[in-house]
Design a protein around this motif. Structure first.
Motif, PDB file in Angstrom:
ATOM      1  N   PRO A   1       0.833  -1.217   0.000  1.00 42.05           N
ATOM      2  CA  PRO A   1       0.000   0.000   0.000  1.00 42.05           C
ATOM      3  C   PRO A   1       0.861   1.258   0.000  1.00 42.05           C
ATOM      4  CG  PRO A   1      -0.117  -1.132   2.125  1.00 42.05           C
ATOM      5  CD  PRO A   1       0.705  -1.993   1.221  1.00 42.05           C
ATOM      6  N   PRO A   2       0.265   2.368  -0.394  1.00 40.31           N
ATOM      7  CA  PRO A   2       1.002   3.638  -0.333  1.00 40.31           C
ATOM      8  C   PRO A   2       1.447   3.901   1.108  1.00 40.31           C
ATOM      9  CG  PRO A   2      -1.085   3.922  -1.478  1.00 40.31           C
ATOM     10  CD  PRO A   2      -1.091   2.549  -0.883  1.00 40.31           C
ATOM     11  N   PRO A   3       2.590   4.536   1.267  1.00 39.05           N
ATOM     12  CA  PRO A   3       3.049   4.827   2.629  1.00 39.05           C
ATOM     13  C   PRO A   3       2.125   5.817   3.323  1.00 39.05           C
ATOM     14  CG  PRO A   3       4.470   5.885   1.024  1.00 39.05           C
ATOM     15  CD  PRO A   3       3.510   5.031   0.255  1.00 39.05           C
TER      16      PRO A   3
ATOM     17  N   ALA B   1       7.705   3.598   1.928  1.00 36.84           N
ATOM     18  CA  ALA B   1       7.055   2.344   1.511  1.00 36.84           C
ATOM     19  C   ALA B   1       7.922   1.144   1.869  1.00 36.84           C
ATOM     20  CB  ALA B   1       6.763   2.370   0.013  1.00 36.84           C
ATOM     21  N   ALA B   2       9.224   1.261   1.659  1.00 33.99           N
ATOM     22  CA  ALA B   2      10.134   0.159   2.001  1.00 33.99           C
ATOM     23  C   ALA B   2      10.115  -0.118   3.502  1.00 33.99           C
ATOM     24  CB  ALA B   2      11.547   0.484   1.529  1.00 33.99           C
ATOM     25  N   LEU B   3      10.136   0.930   4.297  1.00 30.61           N
ATOM     26  CA  LEU B   3      10.106   0.761   5.749  1.00 30.61           C
ATOM     27  C   LEU B   3       8.782   0.171   6.217  1.00 30.61           C
ATOM     28  CD1 LEU B   3      11.821   4.103   6.813  1.00 30.61           C
ATOM     29  CD2 LEU B   3      12.744   1.794   7.141  1.00 30.61           C
ATOM     30  N   GLU B   4       7.694   0.696   5.708  1.00 27.16           N
ATOM     31  CA  GLU B   4       6.376   0.259   6.181  1.00 27.16           C
ATOM     32  C   GLU B   4       6.013  -1.157   5.752  1.00 27.16           C
ATOM     33  OE1 GLU B   4       3.413   3.276   5.423  1.00 27.16           O
ATOM     34  OE2 GLU B   4       4.519   4.753   6.623  1.00 27.16           O
TER      35      GLU B   4
ATOM     36  N   TYR C   1      15.767  -4.993   2.623  1.00 26.15           N
ATOM     37  CA  TYR C   1      16.633  -4.255   1.698  1.00 26.15           C
ATOM     38  C   TYR C   1      15.798  -3.295   0.878  1.00 26.15           C
ATOM     39  CZ  TYR C   1      20.397  -7.674   2.392  1.00 26.15           C
ATOM     40  OH  TYR C   1      21.375  -8.464   2.924  1.00 26.15           O
ATOM     41  N   LEU C   2      16.413  -2.162   0.543  1.00 22.31           N
ATOM     42  CA  LEU C   2      15.896  -1.240  -0.462  1.00 22.31           C
ATOM     43  C   LEU C   2      16.959  -1.195  -1.542  1.00 22.31           C
ATOM     44  CD1 LEU C   2      14.298   1.021  -1.824  1.00 22.31           C
ATOM     45  CD2 LEU C   2      15.177   2.606  -0.103  1.00 22.31           C
ATOM     46  N   LEU C   3      16.619  -1.688  -2.727  1.00 22.41           N
ATOM     47  CA  LEU C   3      17.564  -1.695  -3.834  1.00 22.41           C
ATOM     48  C   LEU C   3      17.320  -0.489  -4.709  1.00 22.41           C
ATOM     49  CD1 LEU C   3      17.900  -4.554  -2.754  1.00 22.41           C
ATOM     50  CD2 LEU C   3      18.179  -5.306  -5.105  1.00 22.41           C
TER      51      LEU C   3
ATOM     52  N   PRO D   1      16.055   0.254   9.836  1.00 20.46           N
ATOM     53  CA  PRO D   1      15.996  -1.199   9.994  1.00 20.46           C
ATOM     54  C   PRO D   1      16.063  -1.960   8.667  1.00 20.46           C
ATOM     55  CG  PRO D   1      13.801  -0.303  10.164  1.00 20.46           C
ATOM     56  CD  PRO D   1      14.738   0.875  10.021  1.00 20.46           C
ATOM     57  N   LEU D   2      16.646  -1.332   7.649  1.00 19.45           N
ATOM     58  CA  LEU D   2      16.843  -1.996   6.369  1.00 19.45           C
ATOM     59  C   LEU D   2      18.147  -1.513   5.773  1.00 19.45           C
ATOM     60  CD1 LEU D   2      16.225   0.316   4.048  1.00 19.45           C
ATOM     61  CD2 LEU D   2      13.896  -0.318   4.465  1.00 19.45           C
TER      62      LEU D   2
END
Length: 161
Positions: free
Chosen positions: A72-74, A96-99, A104-106, A124-125
């Motif tokens: 979903p949208p952050p 969005a990556a955190l939520e 990992y965020l590439l 935390p990523l």
């Protein structure tokens, strides 16, 4: 893992590059790719505006094979927390990556996302390039091969976020 739009664009442009290889690793179900609709739209628009029909077709083919988790949208609160770290333009990517709980965020965005501010933010990523991610996967696979007894191909796979 959460994929930034630039990784998707690079994969559509170069089917043998690191970004495309990351998508192939995901397709083998060793990792689960996550995307937001905004990131997906950003990638599609960039490919359509900057490249040709072959790249756009490759984009759709790669996406169909990838079967990403659409997140979903952050939240507005998440966006606000991310603006000081990455700026307003890329806050939606980090939020969005955190939520979604990605490990990992590439990204290939060294101007806004792969920065000392992001690395020192205590997130935390891990925010890494596709090449760096593939290097970590290879090192992990090599260390596991040295410490674990061999197992059959039909044995369980190791799942890493």
């Amino acid at each position: 893992m959460f994929l930034d739009a630039c990784v998707i664009v690079a994969a559509s442009r170069s089917p043998t590059g690191g970004s495309a290889l990351v998508m192939e690793v995901c397709r083998e179900h060793r990792f689960r790719a996550a995307l937001s609709s905004r990131v997906l739209l950003e990638a599609r628009v960039n490919i359509a505006e900057k490249f040709g029909e072959p790249e756009l077709l490759r984009f759709y083919q790669q996406l169909a094979r990838l079967e990403p988790e659409m997140v979903p949208p952050p939240s507005p609160e998440g966006m606000v927390r991310c603006v000081p770290v990455v700026g307003e333009k890329d806050a939606h990517v980090l939020a969005a990556a955190l939520e979604c709980g990605a490990g990992y965020l590439l990204t290939l965005d060294r101007r806004h996302l792969i920065t000392p501010a992001v690395h020192s933010a205590g997130l935390p990523l891990r925010v890494v390039t596709p090449g760096d991610f593939l290097g970590e996967v290879a090192r992990l696979a090599n260390s596991n091969a040295e410490t674990e007894p061999p197992r059959s191909r039909s044995g369980p796979r190791r799942i890493i976020p």
